[in-house]
Motif scaffolding. Structure first.
Motif, mmCIF file in Angstrom:
data_model
loop_
_atom_site.group_PDB
_atom_site.id
_atom_site.type_symbol
_atom_site.label_atom_id
_atom_site.label_comp_id
_atom_site.label_asym_id
_atom_site.label_seq_id
_atom_site.Cartn_x
_atom_site.Cartn_y
_atom_site.Cartn_z
ATOM 1 N N ILE A 229 0.838 -1.187 0.000
ATOM 2 C CA ILE A 229 0.000 0.000 0.000
ATOM 3 C C ILE A 229 0.881 1.247 0.000
ATOM 4 C CG2 ILE A 229 -1.830 -1.196 1.255
ATOM 5 C CD1 ILE A 229 -0.926 0.392 3.754
ATOM 6 N N THR A 230 0.275 2.392 -0.224
ATOM 7 C CA THR A 230 1.014 3.649 -0.197
ATOM 8 C C THR A 230 1.702 3.823 1.153
ATOM 9 O OG1 THR A 230 -0.561 4.671 -1.715
ATOM 10 C CG2 THR A 230 0.802 6.146 -0.397
ATOM 11 N N ALA B 38 4.103 1.927 2.331
ATOM 12 C CA ALA B 38 4.586 0.668 2.912
ATOM 13 C C ALA B 38 6.098 0.543 2.880
ATOM 14 C CB ALA B 38 3.958 -0.527 2.196
ATOM 15 N N GLN C 279 0.919 -0.953 -6.303
ATOM 16 C CA GLN C 279 0.052 -0.964 -5.125
ATOM 17 C C GLN C 279 -1.052 -2.008 -5.234
ATOM 18 O OE1 GLN C 279 -1.297 3.020 -3.931
ATOM 19 N NE2 GLN C 279 0.301 3.905 -5.214
ATOM 20 N N ASP C 280 -1.545 -2.258 -6.444
ATOM 21 C CA ASP C 280 -2.679 -3.163 -6.655
ATOM 22 C C ASP C 280 -2.232 -4.351 -7.507
ATOM 23 O OD1 ASP C 280 -5.029 -4.444 -7.217
ATOM 24 O OD2 ASP C 280 -6.125 -2.650 -7.826
ATOM 25 N N ARG D 39 3.121 -4.197 3.404
ATOM 26 C CA ARG D 39 1.811 -4.109 4.055
ATOM 27 C C ARG D 39 0.718 -4.138 2.990
ATOM 28 N NH1 ARG D 39 -0.807 -2.750 8.790
ATOM 29 N NH2 ARG D 39 -2.633 -1.423 8.588
ATOM 30 N N LEU D 40 -0.177 -5.135 3.100
ATOM 31 C CA LEU D 40 -1.265 -5.346 2.149
ATOM 32 C C LEU D 40 -2.496 -5.858 2.886
ATOM 33 C CD1 LEU D 40 0.503 -7.265 -0.770
ATOM 34 C CD2 LEU D 40 -0.584 -5.034 -0.993
ATOM 35 N N ARG D 41 -3.665 -5.680 2.281
ATOM 36 C CA ARG D 41 -4.862 -6.313 2.820
ATOM 37 C C ARG D 41 -4.771 -7.821 2.611
ATOM 38 N NH1 ARG D 41 -9.072 -5.452 0.113
ATOM 39 N NH2 ARG D 41 -8.203 -4.298 -1.652
ATOM 40 N N ASP E 214 -1.009 -8.158 6.452
ATOM 41 C CA ASP E 214 -1.961 -7.214 7.029
ATOM 42 C C ASP E 214 -1.629 -6.882 8.479
ATOM 43 O OD1 ASP E 214 -2.518 -9.852 7.718
ATOM 44 O OD2 ASP E 214 -4.660 -9.466 7.999
#
Length: 444
Positions: A212-213, A215, A347-348, A367-369, A389
């Motif tokens: 993520i932004t 991270a 990011q995605d 860091r990611l969902r 996460d």
């Protein structure tokens, strides 16, 4: 479990003190009776001896409890219970249960690691299948196991906080007489949970970085660029930079010379130029070698691409986007043998954003969902311990922390990439810029 901090070396000291207190108590018991029989003064001495010995024993017990005696007991009790339920035990000739060994325990109620000595016939896969049971027993989100290469495993339960370390430039690193293939196949860029140096391959591999932004994807990029600096100065590595955001790679503009682009048109042209050089090199090697050997004649070309998802799916101009995808796909499929390596950050990681993500043998998930983790690292990697996460937010110290999976190992490794200050990047870029502008030696 209790939240007491525990370290096996501290507990070893506590046990020694407790053993000494027990010996002192035994000596005291042996001396009390003769002292009492010696009269009033002897009885008084015996009383003093009893009080002193009792105080020493209480301090020893207190020290043992403070060192985590109950914590260790609970960890071992739960370890043995899971081993029994998951059939990780055996029986000896007297039908007694034999458990795998557990030693070098370090941790607290939220996180712990220990060394396991498996029984003969057990494999890493046997323990990985039991990981969810251990996670539930220790009340942590995930448990994973690491093969130490000496017949033992390391149990890692919970998220292991890693201290940030600044990149240290090694000016004295030799470049003469170096086996560049060996050097570039393993370049140190960070530190693992166990405090060991962590290396990435910058040869015969492509690296995908997702997070993520904020991270810390820039930590991976600049750790790689700075670690490869000796090879770049020797002319064995050339850097390429595609920077749609115009912020990340622009910090080290001098690393790239004329191989830098920050507009859509320039980015596509640079990718096509790289693809053309790759094919030209492959044509020159055809019939002579199966792969390019890193040298001044055939330098390794490392392409850093920030915001990879923009090039592959979000670029407004469809024709430019198709050209970019075509050139990038060619490099990912054909570039490894020719000495072209792509390091892409995004990011995605969904397929509709990056439909060729499977062409990256090495994946770095920051860091990611939770649903994104297996998209980057591979199916089952979250359950194997890549709890991305649970990496703390950037403001809480999680920037630069990632789980890494390479083609050599299907086990996620938790890593903290080195922190690279802006001033160091600018200073190094200014020194490297004249060298980055050197033309490649023609291969005749």
């Amino acid at each position: 479990m209790a939240s007491t901090s525990y370290h096996y070396e501290t507990m070893r000291t506590a046990r020694a003190l407790l053993a000494g207190a027990v010996l002192l108590l035994a000596l005291c018991v042996g001396l009390v009776r003769p002292l009492v029989q010696a009269g009033v003064y002897g009885a008084l001495g015996a009383a003093v001896l009893i009080v002193v010995t009792g105080a020493v024993c209480c301090l020893a017990v207190q020290h043992s409890l403070a060192a985590g005696w109950m914590f260790e007991h609970n960890v071992r009790r739960r370890f043995r219970a899971v081993c029994r339920e998951r059939r990780l035990t055996t029986r000896d000739d007297r039908d007694n249960v034999v458990y795998p060994g557990l030693s070098r325990l370090i941790g607290n109620g939220a996180v712990l690691n220990a060394r396991i000595r498996p029984l003969f016939g057990q494999s890493l896969a046997d323990w990985e299948r039991a990981a969810p049971a251990f996670a539930l027993a220790y009340a942590v989100a995930a448990v994973r196991f690491r093969d130490n290469g000496d017949g033992s495993l390391t149990l890692l339960a919970g998220y292991q906080p890693l201290e940030a370390r600044e990149f240290v430039m090694n000016e004295a690193e030799p470049v003469e007489g170096v086996d560049w293939r060996e050097r570039l196949a393993s370049v140190v860029v960070g530190t693992t949970e166990g405090g060991q140096p962590f290396a990435l391959p910058f040869l015969d591999s492509h690296i995908l970085i997702a997070g993520i932004t904020g991270a810390g994807k820039g930590s991976v990029v600049w750790s790689a660029a700075l670690a490869l600096l000796p090879a770049a100065k020797a002319g064995v590595v050339r850097f390429w930079g595609i920077d749609p955001k115009r912020l990340e790679l622009a910090m080290g503009r001098g690393f790239f010379g004329d191989r830098y682009a920050n507009t859509d048109e320039q980015a596509v042209q640079l990718l096509e130029r790289a693809a053309a050089e790759m094919l030209e090199r492959a044509e020159g090697l055809a019939g002579h070698a199966r792969r390019a050997e890193p040298s001044v004649l055939h330098p390794v070309n490392v392409l850093f691409i920030d915001e990879l998802g923009y090039l592959s799916a979000l670029m407004p101009d469809r024709k430019l986007r198709e050209r970019a995808e075509k050139a990038l796909s060619a490099i990912l499929v054909l570039g490894r043998a020719a000495g072209f390596v792509v390091i892409g950050a995004l990011q995605d990681p969904r397929k509709e954003v990056l439909n060729f993500r499977d062409l990256f043998p090495t994946a770095v998930a920051m860091r990611l969902r939770k649903p994104m983790v297996d998209l980057v690292l591979g199916a089952g990697m979250y359950e194997a311990g890549a709890v991305c996460d649970q990496i703390p937010p950037p403001k809480a110290g999680g920037a630069g922390v990632a789980f890494v999976v390479s083609e050599d190992s299907g086990i996620p490794v938790c890593v903290r990439f080195t922190w690279c200050p802006d001033d160091l990047i600018r200073k190094t870029a200014a020194e490297l810029e004249p060298l980055a502008m050197r033309p490649q030696i023609a291969a005749n």
